[in-house]
Scaffold this motif. Structure first.
Motif, PDB file in Angstrom:
ATOM      1  N   LEU A  62     -60.007  33.037 106.953  1.00 55.45           N
ATOM      2  CA  LEU A  62     -59.298  33.666 105.438  1.00 55.45           C
ATOM      3  C   LEU A  62     -60.117  33.002 104.267  1.00 55.45           C
ATOM      4  O   LEU A  62     -60.656  31.936 104.527  1.00 55.45           O
ATOM      5  CB  LEU A  62     -58.089  33.433 105.473  1.00 55.45           C
ATOM      6  CG  LEU A  62     -57.030  34.082 106.817  1.00 55.45           C
ATOM      7  CD1 LEU A  62     -55.438  33.441 106.545  1.00 55.45           C
ATOM      8  CD2 LEU A  62     -56.995  35.537 106.105  1.00 55.45           C
ATOM      9  N   SER A  63     -59.931  33.501 103.123  1.00 54.17           N
ATOM     10  CA  SER A  63     -60.712  32.964 101.839  1.00 54.17           C
ATOM     11  C   SER A  63     -59.647  31.799 101.412  1.00 54.17           C
ATOM     12  O   SER A  63     -60.603  30.885 100.995  1.00 54.17           O
ATOM     13  CB  SER A  63     -60.488  34.084 100.847  1.00 54.17           C
ATOM     14  OG  SER A  63     -59.348  34.451 100.336  1.00 54.17           O
ATOM     15  N   GLY A  64     -58.623  31.643 101.671  1.00 56.98           N
ATOM     16  CA  GLY A  64     -57.840  30.671 101.194  1.00 56.98           C
ATOM     17  C   GLY A  64     -57.194  30.904  99.851  1.00 56.98           C
ATOM     18  O   GLY A  64     -56.415  29.989  99.405  1.00 56.98           O
ATOM     19  N   GLU A  65     -57.203  32.315  99.286  1.00 53.89           N
ATOM     20  CA  GLU A  65     -56.639  32.554  98.019  1.00 53.89           C
ATOM     21  C   GLU A  65     -55.969  33.617  98.003  1.00 53.89           C
ATOM     22  O   GLU A  65     -55.118  34.013  97.040  1.00 53.89           O
ATOM     23  CB  GLU A  65     -57.994  32.703  96.951  1.00 53.89           C
ATOM     24  CG  GLU A  65     -58.627  31.589  96.910  1.00 53.89           C
ATOM     25  CD  GLU A  65     -59.852  31.529  95.872  1.00 53.89           C
ATOM     26  OE1 GLU A  65     -59.917  32.992  95.578  1.00 53.89           O
ATOM     27  OE2 GLU A  65     -60.489  30.479  95.315  1.00 53.89           O
ATOM     28  N   GLY A  66     -55.634  34.437  99.071  1.00 49.12           N
ATOM     29  CA  GLY A  66     -55.065  35.781  99.024  1.00 49.12           C
ATOM     30  C   GLY A  66     -53.407  35.570  99.327  1.00 49.12           C
ATOM     31  O   GLY A  66     -53.041  34.506  99.551  1.00 49.12           O
ATOM     32  N   GLY A  67     -52.907  36.898  99.172  1.00 50.57           N
ATOM     33  CA  GLY A  67     -51.424  37.003  99.614  1.00 50.57           C
ATOM     34  C   GLY A  67     -51.137  36.689 100.880  1.00 50.57           C
ATOM     35  O   GLY A  67     -50.137  36.424 101.295  1.00 50.57           O
ATOM     36  N   THR A  68     -52.138  37.018 102.150  1.00 49.49           N
ATOM     37  CA  THR A  68     -51.839  36.714 103.265  1.00 49.49           C
ATOM     38  C   THR A  68     -51.626  35.200 103.498  1.00 49.49           C
ATOM     39  O   THR A  68     -50.673  34.918 104.132  1.00 49.49           O
ATOM     40  CB  THR A  68     -53.002  37.094 104.230  1.00 49.49           C
ATOM     41  OG1 THR A  68     -53.268  38.589 104.080  1.00 49.49           O
ATOM     42  CG2 THR A  68     -52.749  36.673 105.463  1.00 49.49           C
ATOM     43  N   GLU A  69     -52.329  34.452 102.873  1.00 45.73           N
ATOM     44  CA  GLU A  69     -52.229  32.937 103.102  1.00 45.73           C
ATOM     45  C   GLU A  69     -50.721  32.386 102.437  1.00 45.73           C
ATOM     46  O   GLU A  69     -50.145  31.756 102.896  1.00 45.73           O
ATOM     47  CB  GLU A  69     -53.317  32.363 101.969  1.00 45.73           C
ATOM     48  CG  GLU A  69     -54.629  32.133 103.093  1.00 45.73           C
ATOM     49  CD  GLU A  69     -55.421  33.450 102.327  1.00 45.73           C
ATOM     50  OE1 GLU A  69     -56.677  33.506 102.298  1.00 45.73           O
ATOM     51  OE2 GLU A  69     -54.813  34.634 101.989  1.00 45.73           O
ATOM     52  N   THR A  70     -50.503  33.191 101.084  1.00 43.89           N
ATOM     53  CA  THR A  70     -49.049  32.950 100.875  1.00 43.89           C
ATOM     54  C   THR A  70     -47.845  33.212 101.773  1.00 43.89           C
ATOM     55  O   THR A  70     -47.230  32.426 102.044  1.00 43.89           O
ATOM     56  CB  THR A  70     -48.885  33.633  99.417  1.00 43.89           C
ATOM     57  OG1 THR A  70     -49.786  33.517  98.291  1.00 43.89           O
ATOM     58  CG2 THR A  70     -47.414  33.510  98.879  1.00 43.89           C
ATOM     59  N   VAL A  71     -47.979  34.278 102.484  1.00 42.85           N
ATOM     60  CA  VAL A  71     -46.909  34.585 103.445  1.00 42.85           C
ATOM     61  C   VAL A  71     -47.123  33.832 104.654  1.00 42.85           C
ATOM     62  O   VAL A  71     -45.911  33.360 105.105  1.00 42.85           O
ATOM     63  CB  VAL A  71     -47.174  36.164 103.608  1.00 42.85           C
ATOM     64  CG1 VAL A  71     -46.178  36.512 105.019  1.00 42.85           C
ATOM     65  CG2 VAL A  71     -46.985  36.802 102.593  1.00 42.85           C
TER      66      VAL A  71
END
Length: 365
Positions: A16-25
């Motif tokens: 993962l990039s570390g900045e997206g919505g997936t990381e938030t979830v």
């Protein structure tokens, strides 16, 4: 719960990039299940992450293969070492369920499950439109036993490839409720907001937003746009803004942590995506009392946006986008910012995790 035993769940993440919505979830999951009495949940990052600040490094539930992360810019090497580390993780796991965030991981885990004679259920948890997301294999998706769909649009895409309803749980995404309701502007200037990755074309389709604002400028100049985010197309985006003569009304803030909370006033968040998985920023804006305009793209926005909190427009229809922005400026529909948060309450964390846990329990039986 099965005889009051904890359900052991292993969540495997792609690079993962570390900045997206997936990381938030994922962070919401980590926090929620950290001290759960019903689930023993751990999280694996076999290839690490482009940035490692987004997950709680102190948590014993998060395991990161740091060696693979050293090769974050060498995809083939990262993939190889990550796959070896993943094989050992699956060999020694006693999980009841393995949740995979990519179809490539589903493919690899399905092979390892057979190879090591494991009994766990494989659950897909894909965060993009199945027909648009990068590297999504519908054949590999069907190797999962069950599926968590983050939108009804993704559920429909699963139906279209003959995945049964009994194998799909529509959960949405979790949004944190807030007491910080952001008020509308009071000085006669309408403040539009964009928050997300900077892609002129492709998924985020910011060219459409610029074209819509260019048309809007011919009708009124009583507006501004705050842009929060960064991405590979930033230079092209700046050039397009200048070319269309709207630079003086656009403020580029770059990447900002919790950007919506930096706003003193806002009148509308705009999303012009060609596709989404869920459209987290829409729900986050509405939860803070900000109306939204979104393309009615696959998948997600139609689950979030309704007559009480904003407008949907046909993707690619720049005139319709401009019409909706003008409607915000002219206050054709008055949105009470204090009332908007309740329109996305079904996505608030308590409701979300109640739904999610019910599905995880059902999938384990």
């Amino acid at each position: 719960m099965r005889d009051k035993e904890k359900i052991k769940t292993l969540v495997i993440l792609p690079f993962l990039s570390g900045e997206g919505g997936t990381e938030t979830v994922v962070n919401e999951w980590i926090s929620h299940f950290e001290h759960s009495s019903d689930f023993e949940m751990s999280f694996l990052l076999p290839q690490g992450s482009m940035r490692d600040h987004w997950y709680p490094s102190f948590s014993k539930k998060v395991k990161v293969f740091k060696f693979a992360q050293l090769f974050r810019n060498r995809r083939s090497i990262r993939n190889l070492f990550g796959a070896i580390w993943l094989a050992f993780a699956v060999l020694f796991t006693s999980a009841d369920e393995v949740v995979c965030l990519s179809t490539k991981l589903i493919y690899e885990v399905a092979i390892l499950k057979r190879l090591f004679h494991k009994k766990f259920r494989i659950i897909s948890w894909i965060h993009f439109s199945l027909l648009h997301g990068q590297d999504v294999s519908l054949d590999d998706l069907q190797k999962a036993d069950y599926h968590l769909a983050i939108s009804t649009g993704i559920q429909q895409q699963m139906h279209d490839i003959n995945i049964e309803d009994s194998r799909i749980g529509v959960v949405g995404n979790p949004v944190s409720p807030t007491t910080n309701v952001i008020p509308a502007s009071t000085d006669g200037i309408t403040r539009f907001v964009y928050s997300g990755r900077i892609f002129v074309g492709g998924e985020k389709n910011l060219r459409e937003l610029v074209l819509g604002l260019n048309k809007l400028n011919k009708l009124t100049k009583q507006w501004t746009l705050d842009v929060f985010g960064d991405g590979p197309d930033m230079l092209e985006f700046k050039e397009l803004i200048a070319q269309k003569g709207i630079s003086s009304q656009v403020t580029l803030h770059g990447w900002v942590t919790q950007p919506l909370d930096k706003l003193a006033h806002a009148d509308c968040l705009v999303l012009t995506s060609t596709y989404e998985g869920f459209g987290m920023v829409l729900a986050e804006a509405i939860a803070r009392g900000i109306p939204v305009i979104s393309s009615d793209c696959p998948t997600g926005p139609a689950d979030i946006v309704n007559n009480s909190n904003g407008y949907l427009y046909k993707p690619g229809d720049v005139s319709m986008l401009t019409e909706k922005m003008l409607a915000i400026i002219n206050k054709e529909k008055v949105f009470n910012h204090d009332d908007l948060p309740s329109t996305v309450s079904k996505f608030y964390s308590k409701s979300y995790f109640n739904r999610l846990e019910q599905f995880l329990v059902a999938f384990s039986e």
